[in-house]
Scaffold this active site. Structure first.
Site, mmCIF file in Angstrom:
data_model
loop_
_atom_site.group_PDB
_atom_site.id
_atom_site.type_symbol
_atom_site.label_atom_id
_atom_site.label_comp_id
_atom_site.label_asym_id
_atom_site.label_seq_id
_atom_site.Cartn_x
_atom_site.Cartn_y
_atom_site.Cartn_z
ATOM 1 N N SER A 9 28.007 67.773 -9.952
ATOM 2 C CA SER A 9 29.434 67.712 -9.605
ATOM 3 C C SER A 9 30.236 68.928 -10.081
ATOM 4 O O SER A 9 31.417 68.794 -10.413
ATOM 5 C CB SER A 9 30.061 66.412 -10.117
ATOM 6 O OG SER A 9 29.478 65.294 -9.461
ATOM 7 N N ASN A 69 22.403 74.777 -4.209
ATOM 8 C CA ASN A 69 21.318 73.953 -3.667
ATOM 9 C C ASN A 69 21.881 73.200 -2.463
ATOM 10 O O ASN A 69 22.644 72.245 -2.623
ATOM 11 C CB ASN A 69 20.845 72.978 -4.761
ATOM 12 C CG ASN A 69 19.878 71.939 -4.248
ATOM 13 O OD1 ASN A 69 19.367 72.043 -3.130
ATOM 14 N ND2 ASN A 69 19.614 70.942 -5.072
ATOM 15 N N GLU A 76 16.123 64.505 -7.375
ATOM 16 C CA GLU A 76 15.893 63.845 -6.077
ATOM 17 C C GLU A 76 14.420 63.928 -5.685
ATOM 18 O O GLU A 76 13.895 63.017 -5.041
ATOM 19 C CB GLU A 76 16.817 64.470 -5.017
ATOM 20 C CG GLU A 76 18.263 64.027 -5.232
ATOM 21 C CD GLU A 76 19.323 64.991 -4.736
ATOM 22 O OE1 GLU A 76 19.015 65.898 -3.948
ATOM 23 O OE2 GLU A 76 20.486 64.827 -5.161
ATOM 24 N N HIS A 128 13.687 68.845 -9.206
ATOM 25 C CA HIS A 128 15.028 68.270 -9.027
ATOM 26 C C HIS A 128 14.918 66.746 -9.092
ATOM 27 O O HIS A 128 13.923 66.171 -8.640
ATOM 28 C CB HIS A 128 15.609 68.709 -7.680
ATOM 29 C CG HIS A 128 17.044 68.337 -7.524
ATOM 30 N ND1 HIS A 128 17.433 67.069 -7.197
ATOM 31 C CD2 HIS A 128 18.186 69.059 -7.682
ATOM 32 C CE1 HIS A 128 18.761 67.022 -7.161
ATOM 33 N NE2 HIS A 128 19.240 68.220 -7.447
ATOM 34 N N GLY A 168 26.315 64.502 -7.408
ATOM 35 C CA GLY A 168 26.925 63.970 -6.195
ATOM 36 C C GLY A 168 27.896 62.828 -6.422
ATOM 37 O O GLY A 168 28.308 62.162 -5.475
ATOM 38 N N LYS A 172 20.356 71.378 -0.410
ATOM 39 C CA LYS A 172 19.641 70.116 -0.129
ATOM 40 C C LYS A 172 19.321 70.039 1.369
ATOM 41 O O LYS A 172 19.091 71.084 1.987
ATOM 42 C CB LYS A 172 20.448 68.920 -0.633
ATOM 43 C CG LYS A 172 20.858 69.109 -2.103
ATOM 44 C CD LYS A 172 21.424 67.881 -2.751
ATOM 45 C CE LYS A 172 21.780 68.196 -4.206
ATOM 46 N NZ LYS A 172 22.294 67.042 -4.913
ATOM 47 N N GLU A 214 20.667 68.779 -15.421
ATOM 48 C CA GLU A 214 21.423 68.031 -14.421
ATOM 49 C C GLU A 214 21.354 66.539 -14.745
ATOM 50 O O GLU A 214 20.366 65.874 -14.376
ATOM 51 C CB GLU A 214 20.846 68.266 -13.028
ATOM 52 C CG GLU A 214 20.877 69.706 -12.580
ATOM 53 C CD GLU A 214 20.922 69.808 -11.065
ATOM 54 O OE1 GLU A 214 21.874 70.392 -10.551
ATOM 55 O OE2 GLU A 214 20.021 69.268 -10.403
HETATM 56 P P1 PGA Z 1 26.137 68.179 -6.815
HETATM 57 O O1 PGA Z 1 24.544 68.396 -6.878
HETATM 58 O O2 PGA Z 1 26.764 69.504 -7.198
HETATM 59 O O3 PGA Z 1 26.414 67.818 -5.381
HETATM 60 O O4 PGA Z 1 26.475 67.107 -7.777
HETATM 61 C C1 PGA Z 1 23.969 69.176 -7.878
HETATM 62 C C2 PGA Z 1 22.479 69.215 -7.700
HETATM 63 O O5 PGA Z 1 21.869 68.196 -7.345
HETATM 64 O O6 PGA Z 1 21.849 70.266 -7.912
#
Ligand code: PGA
Length: 258
Positions: A220, A13, A107, A105, A181, A15, A175
């Site tokens: 992560s 992803n 976010e 997601h 992140g 983003k 997640e």
């Molecule tokens: P990250 O994000 O691997 O940067 O922690 C995962 C995600 O939001 O899908």
């Protein structure tokens, strides 16, 4: 009865990252993907602006041999078309070359107020366009601290997954919001508990299809922790954010997949 083998999926992803110049990184992924085990699927979800260009590059690579790579998108509108300025429909993403769309997601849930009901309608939109829906669930740090993780995930699954889900049209990504992140990950035992719970919930609702749905862990994931996380029972791959932007890291994560 033995649980049938589930083919792993490593999904990236990107983003809101990536300009046209990132095509060279995608090309490096395509090159490296030739050496990835043929038992694994890779999915790259760049920003919508890059989907068509990446799909063209993927098609060109396919001419020299089948590639275990597909292109995906990160979100879609619920409608197929209409007066929705700035939005993009699942049909448009399919037309651009996407084969899967991430919906729900955290976010999107946090930044755009997406409720479980909206996520469910988006998943139906993904299916309407003939694509695979990757539905994300996961608890916040506060919810975990309060001991509510399984309740939160149960509520999200019940509210976000439409009827009619199959092992082909649905992927679920667990997640934990606090792991995204941040460099923090749950322990393998915590991941096992939640994934086991998700498997049980999906099997109760979708029967044999639920046994074979792919359950991704996300938050992560990086080359150094991928093999431990991917070895957890009922983890059938990863949804990778930051570490999916670099071909070397993304491919190393795929290499860590059992
Ligand atoms: P990250 O994000 O691997 O940067 O922690 C995962 C995600 O939001 O899908």
């Amino acid at each position: 009865m033995p649980v049938p083998a589930v083919r792993p999926l490593i999904a990236g992803n990107w983003k809101m990252n990536g300009l046209k110049a990132a095509a060279s990184e995608f090309d490096a992924m395509l090159e490296g993907a030739k050496k990835v085990s043929s038992g694994i699927d890779l999915l790259v979800c760049p920003p919508a602006t890059l989907i068509a260009a990446f799909a063209d590059r993927l098609a060109a690579a396919h001419e020299h041999g089948a590639m275990p790579v597909a292109i995906g998108a990160q979100d879609c509108h619920t409608n197929a078309s209409g007066a929705h300025t700035g939005d993009i429909s699942a049909e448009m993403l399919a037309d651009a070359g996407a084969r899967a769309i991430i919906v729900g997601h955290s976010e999107r849930r946090a930044d755009h107020g997406e409720t479980d009901a909206i996520v469910r309608t988006k998943a139906q939109a993904v299916w309407r366009a003939g694509l695979v829906a990757i539905v994300c669930v996961g608890e916040t740090q506060g919810e975990r601290n309060a001991g509510h993780t399984l309740d939160v995930v149960a509520g999200q699954l019940a509210g976000s997954l439409p009827d009619g889900a199959t092992a082909v049209n649905l992927v679920v990504a667990y997640e934990p919001v606090w792991a995204i992140g941040t460099g923090m990950t749950p322990t393998a035992a915590d991941v096992e508990e939640v994934h086991g719970f998700i498997r049980q919930t999906l099997t109760q609702r979708f029967n044999a299809e639920g046994e074979r749905m792919r359950l991704l862990y996300g938050g992560s994931v990086k080359p150094s922790n991928a093999s431990e996380l991917m070895a957890v029972p009922n983890v059938n791959g990863a949804l990778v954010g930051g570490a999916s932007l670099k071909a070397a890291d993304f491919l190393a994560i795929a290499a860590g997949c059992p």
